[in-house]
Design a protein around this motif. Sequence first.
Motif, PDB file in Angstrom:
ATOM      1  N   GLY A 276       0.770  -1.235   0.051  1.00 34.57           N
ATOM      2  CA  GLY A 276      -0.052  -0.090  -0.009  1.00 34.57           C
ATOM      3  C   GLY A 276       0.790   1.161   0.048  1.00 34.57           C
ATOM      4  O   GLY A 276       0.583   2.329  -0.482  1.00 34.57           O
ATOM      5  N   PHE A 277       1.928   1.364   0.829  1.00 34.72           N
ATOM      6  CA  PHE A 277       2.804   2.391   0.746  1.00 34.72           C
ATOM      7  C   PHE A 277       3.451   2.662  -0.553  1.00 34.72           C
ATOM      8  O   PHE A 277       3.912   3.573  -0.898  1.00 34.72           O
ATOM      9  CB  PHE A 277       3.754   2.379   2.084  1.00 34.72           C
ATOM     10  N   GLU A 278       3.874   1.557  -1.064  1.00 30.52           N
ATOM     11  CA  GLU A 278       4.611   1.476  -2.287  1.00 30.52           C
ATOM     12  C   GLU A 278       3.891   2.086  -3.422  1.00 30.52           C
ATOM     13  O   GLU A 278       4.217   2.939  -4.194  1.00 30.52           O
ATOM     14  CB  GLU A 278       4.976   0.003  -2.772  1.00 30.52           C
ATOM     15  N   GLN A 279       2.439   1.824  -3.496  1.00 34.08           N
ATOM     16  CA  GLN A 279       1.643   2.319  -4.291  1.00 34.08           C
ATOM     17  C   GLN A 279       1.373   3.896  -4.147  1.00 34.08           C
ATOM     18  O   GLN A 279       1.387   4.541  -5.048  1.00 34.08           O
ATOM     19  CB  GLN A 279       0.108   1.733  -4.265  1.00 34.08           C
ATOM     20  N   ALA A 280       1.297   4.364  -2.851  1.00 38.21           N
ATOM     21  CA  ALA A 280       1.383   5.898  -2.530  1.00 38.21           C
ATOM     22  C   ALA A 280       2.585   6.300  -3.082  1.00 38.21           C
ATOM     23  O   ALA A 280       2.456   7.720  -3.506  1.00 38.21           O
ATOM     24  CB  ALA A 280       0.964   5.935  -1.094  1.00 38.21           C
ATOM     25  N   ALA A 328       6.780   7.499   5.501  1.00 40.84           N
ATOM     26  CA  ALA A 328       5.680   6.946   5.600  1.00 40.84           C
ATOM     27  C   ALA A 328       4.666   7.955   6.199  1.00 40.84           C
ATOM     28  O   ALA A 328       3.391   7.920   5.588  1.00 40.84           O
ATOM     29  CB  ALA A 328       5.893   5.834   6.765  1.00 40.84           C
ATOM     30  N   ALA A 329       4.845   8.674   6.965  1.00 39.73           N
ATOM     31  CA  ALA A 329       3.806   9.630   7.625  1.00 39.73           C
ATOM     32  C   ALA A 329       3.267  10.462   6.515  1.00 39.73           C
ATOM     33  O   ALA A 329       2.171  10.774   6.595  1.00 39.73           O
ATOM     34  CB  ALA A 329       4.516  10.635   8.708  1.00 39.73           C
ATOM     35  N   ALA A 330       4.129  10.990   5.563  1.00 33.57           N
ATOM     36  CA  ALA A 330       3.624  12.022   4.341  1.00 33.57           C
ATOM     37  C   ALA A 330       2.963  11.294   3.573  1.00 33.57           C
ATOM     38  O   ALA A 330       2.148  11.931   2.492  1.00 33.57           O
ATOM     39  CB  ALA A 330       4.733  12.771   3.956  1.00 33.57           C
ATOM     40  N   GLU A 335      -2.495  15.110   0.626  1.00 37.22           N
ATOM     41  CA  GLU A 335      -2.436  16.621   0.979  1.00 37.22           C
ATOM     42  C   GLU A 335      -1.099  16.713   1.720  1.00 37.22           C
ATOM     43  O   GLU A 335      -0.481  17.955   2.021  1.00 37.22           O
ATOM     44  CB  GLU A 335      -3.331  16.902   2.088  1.00 37.22           C
ATOM     45  N   TYR A 336      -0.170  15.952   2.197  1.00 33.16           N
ATOM     46  CA  TYR A 336       0.858  15.855   2.885  1.00 33.16           C
ATOM     47  C   TYR A 336       2.234  15.925   1.883  1.00 33.16           C
ATOM     48  O   TYR A 336       3.114  16.172   2.124  1.00 33.16           O
ATOM     49  CB  TYR A 336       1.020  14.726   3.870  1.00 33.16           C
ATOM     50  N   TRP A 337       1.602  15.452   0.561  1.00 34.62           N
ATOM     51  CA  TRP A 337       2.909  15.433  -0.472  1.00 34.62           C
ATOM     52  C   TRP A 337       3.537  16.638  -0.559  1.00 34.62           C
ATOM     53  O   TRP A 337       4.789  16.607  -0.888  1.00 34.62           O
ATOM     54  CB  TRP A 337       2.285  15.002  -1.773  1.00 34.62           C
ATOM     55  N   VAL A 338       3.065  17.912  -0.264  1.00 38.03           N
ATOM     56  CA  VAL A 338       3.920  18.939  -0.525  1.00 38.03           C
ATOM     57  C   VAL A 338       4.851  19.279   0.889  1.00 38.03           C
ATOM     58  O   VAL A 338       6.119  19.652   0.198  1.00 38.03           O
ATOM     59  CB  VAL A 338       2.999  20.323  -0.562  1.00 38.03           C
ATOM     60  N   ILE A 339       4.414  18.794   1.697  1.00 33.32           N
ATOM     61  CA  ILE A 339       5.472  18.449   2.975  1.00 33.32           C
ATOM     62  C   ILE A 339       6.585  17.587   2.737  1.00 33.32           C
ATOM     63  O   ILE A 339       7.666  17.751   2.965  1.00 33.32           O
ATOM     64  CB  ILE A 339       4.898  18.252   4.096  1.00 33.32           C
ATOM     65  N   LEU A 340       6.244  16.466   1.925  1.00 33.60           N
ATOM     66  CA  LEU A 340       7.172  15.374   1.682  1.00 33.60           C
ATOM     67  C   LEU A 340       8.387  16.029   0.619  1.00 33.60           C
ATOM     68  O   LEU A 340       9.521  16.009   0.783  1.00 33.60           O
ATOM     69  CB  LEU A 340       6.655  14.238   0.931  1.00 33.60           C
ATOM     70  N   THR A 341       7.671  16.778  -0.159  1.00 31.90           N
ATOM     71  CA  THR A 341       8.567  17.472  -1.127  1.00 31.90           C
ATOM     72  C   THR A 341       9.476  18.493  -0.478  1.00 31.90           C
ATOM     73  O   THR A 341      10.708  18.582  -0.775  1.00 31.90           O
ATOM     74  CB  THR A 341       7.912  18.119  -2.324  1.00 31.90           C
ATOM     75  N   LYS A 342       8.963  19.356   0.486  1.00 29.11           N
ATOM     76  CA  LYS A 342      10.095  20.366   1.251  1.00 29.11           C
ATOM     77  C   LYS A 342      10.984  19.168   1.964  1.00 29.11           C
ATOM     78  O   LYS A 342      12.251  19.914   2.023  1.00 29.11           O
ATOM     79  CB  LYS A 342       9.003  21.176   2.097  1.00 29.11           C
ATOM     80  N   ALA A 343      10.700  18.443   2.644  1.00 32.95           N
ATOM     81  CA  ALA A 343      11.643  17.363   3.272  1.00 32.95           C
ATOM     82  C   ALA A 343      12.695  16.877   2.532  1.00 32.95           C
ATOM     83  O   ALA A 343      13.966  16.972   2.826  1.00 32.95           O
ATOM     84  CB  ALA A 343      10.762  16.233   4.006  1.00 32.95           C
ATOM     85  N   LEU A 344      12.361  16.353   1.284  1.00 32.31           N
ATOM     86  CA  LEU A 344      13.234  15.873   0.342  1.00 32.31           C
ATOM     87  C   LEU A 344      14.101  16.971  -0.191  1.00 32.31           C
ATOM     88  O   LEU A 344      15.543  16.774  -0.417  1.00 32.31           O
ATOM     89  CB  LEU A 344      12.419  15.223  -0.724  1.00 32.31           C
ATOM     90  N   ASP A 345      13.415  18.232  -0.632  1.00 30.85           N
ATOM     91  CA  ASP A 345      14.421  19.396  -1.075  1.00 30.85           C
ATOM     92  C   ASP A 345      15.516  19.763   0.110  1.00 30.85           C
ATOM     93  O   ASP A 345      16.678  19.930  -0.285  1.00 30.85           O
ATOM     94  CB  ASP A 345      13.381  20.502  -1.314  1.00 30.85           C
ATOM     95  N   LEU A 358       8.320  15.550  10.744  1.00 30.28           N
ATOM     96  CA  LEU A 358       7.346  14.708  10.396  1.00 30.28           C
ATOM     97  C   LEU A 358       7.202  13.180  11.341  1.00 30.28           C
ATOM     98  O   LEU A 358       6.361  12.838  11.834  1.00 30.28           O
ATOM     99  CB  LEU A 358       7.693  14.071   8.869  1.00 30.28           C
ATOM    100  N   ALA A 359       8.623  12.817  11.482  1.00 26.62           N
ATOM    101  CA  ALA A 359       8.769  11.635  12.436  1.00 26.62           C
ATOM    102  C   ALA A 359       8.368  11.985  13.791  1.00 26.62           C
ATOM    103  O   ALA A 359       7.698  11.194  14.401  1.00 26.62           O
ATOM    104  CB  ALA A 359      10.355  11.127  12.361  1.00 26.62           C
ATOM    105  N   ASP A 360       8.568  13.066  14.337  1.00 24.94           N
ATOM    106  CA  ASP A 360       8.259  13.625  15.634  1.00 24.94           C
ATOM    107  C   ASP A 360       6.714  13.426  15.863  1.00 24.94           C
ATOM    108  O   ASP A 360       5.973  13.026  16.874  1.00 24.94           O
ATOM    109  CB  ASP A 360       8.692  14.941  16.120  1.00 24.94           C
ATOM    110  N   ALA A 361       5.848  13.840  14.943  1.00 28.78           N
ATOM    111  CA  ALA A 361       4.461  14.027  14.915  1.00 28.78           C
ATOM    112  C   ALA A 361       4.014  12.593  14.894  1.00 28.78           C
ATOM    113  O   ALA A 361       2.946  12.227  15.324  1.00 28.78           O
ATOM    114  CB  ALA A 361       4.184  14.800  13.731  1.00 28.78           C
TER     115      ALA A 361
END
Length: 511
Positions: A276-280, A328-330, A335-345, A358-361
């Motif tokens: 499921g996470f792979e699909q996401a 995983a959290a993102a 809606e959280y994908w923009v946060i994932l993009t920021k984290a990766l950047d 993200l991990a703390d939350a």
Amino acid sequence: MRTSRVGVLAAAALLLSACTSTITGTPTAGQTEQLGPKGPVPAGLERYYGQALTWRDCRSLSHDDESKSAFGTRGVECALLSVPLDYAKPDGRTITVGVLRQRATGEKVGSLLLNPGGPGASGMSAAVFIAGKAKKSALVEKFDIIGFDPRGVGVSEPRIECLTDAEMDAKRVQPEPDTVAEVEAENKAYADGCAKLSGGAEVLANVGTREVIRDMDVLRSALGDEKLSYLGYSYGTRIGTAYAETFPGNVRAMILDGAVDPNEDPAQQTIGQVKGFEQALDAYFAQCSRCKVTSKSQLEALLKPLEDKPLAVGNRKLSLSDASTGIAAALYNDEYWVILTKALDELSAGKGDTFLLLADAYIGRDSKGGYSNLMAALNAIRCVDEPRITDRVTLESTSRQITEATKGTFMADTDPPLPALDTCAFWPVPNTSQPHQPKVDGIPTLLVISTTGDPATPYTAGVNLAKDLNARLITYKATQHTAFLDGSSCVDDAGIDYLVTLKPPAQDLTC
């Protein structure tokens, strides 16, 4: 050093205050309300089913950032429900379950109990959040919105605890053990710590779903409801299903969203989550053509340095485990994908601030370095809810099954898993549940919601649960975990109308 992303997903659940007066109308803070007993009362439990609840300002019960924010919301009130620690010993030790209520704004149909999942998440805090999303709807007009912290969780006491805050911080950055003996020694020490910090084996033996549903029936009666109306997300669907099995005649209505299939064993659940996470993750990259990181191979290369050297983030460090947790959290909601993009950047530029947040939350660490007991409760409830593996032949067979089924996926283990017994193998008390097909003869029509791209609880689990319960199914086409009250008027209108009028959709619905 060994790394495990499957482990991230597996980790990804007092006496009443004295008062001199009893009222049956609207209580003010510190006054007592007695509305029960209502409905059938099991023998020996009369004093629990008929107990009065003393409602108070919730702020005195807040204990972390989340609860301070939620419990300070205008119009909410809190109480402590008294229940037996062990229902086989109703005259023995009592414990408390935290309860939060937001009153119906109009003509009341009844109470709507809810659970947000986990296991280990706070239903009290979630009730405030969910009521806010349903603002001005018939849901908050017709129902008292009731959130409860399942026994051992949050406000409820005794709390499940396994590690101190300092130990949690240290565990997040320490290297994964390299040998079976090291892994098993660490897992046994964790199990021993849970028993020590939580109040002993008797407490751990009575924190599972089997007990939570008994508490829910006591709460239903104490709130003055003949029958239960319930909203359960994720693990909360397991609670709802178990309640319907045990108390079929006490069910009024249920929405079960993001289903856990009660007939799946832990290995099947793990495989389903990895896929499921792979699909996401695939869906995320498909819409990320302008991102700096646009493929799983690039992501793997970006994370690899963290395997040997965690990245400094102020006076803390970002480990590979925390970065994987952040991913995983993102992926739980697009809606959280923009946060994932920021984290990766940021990580591409040598910074790990957003990933650490993200991990703390996800893990439950607040701004002051304190941890909720989310992860401790998750592990404790999982160990008494699910069958455990204690022999190495079964362990090796199950490990091969998971490895073969998830081979080539990003979220699978980066190294072959060690054939080590997990924490539950060393748990000091036996499990109290087994995977099975639910038997729910005599219940009304329930409503199951399942999302096609749900990473944490795959769509097929909802399909299977709806079939097992002879329930109506709403299919939601999206990439996210759970759907009700999350922006789809198609899903929300059907669900709210069902709860209020008891009329489910005429047939299965796709939104």
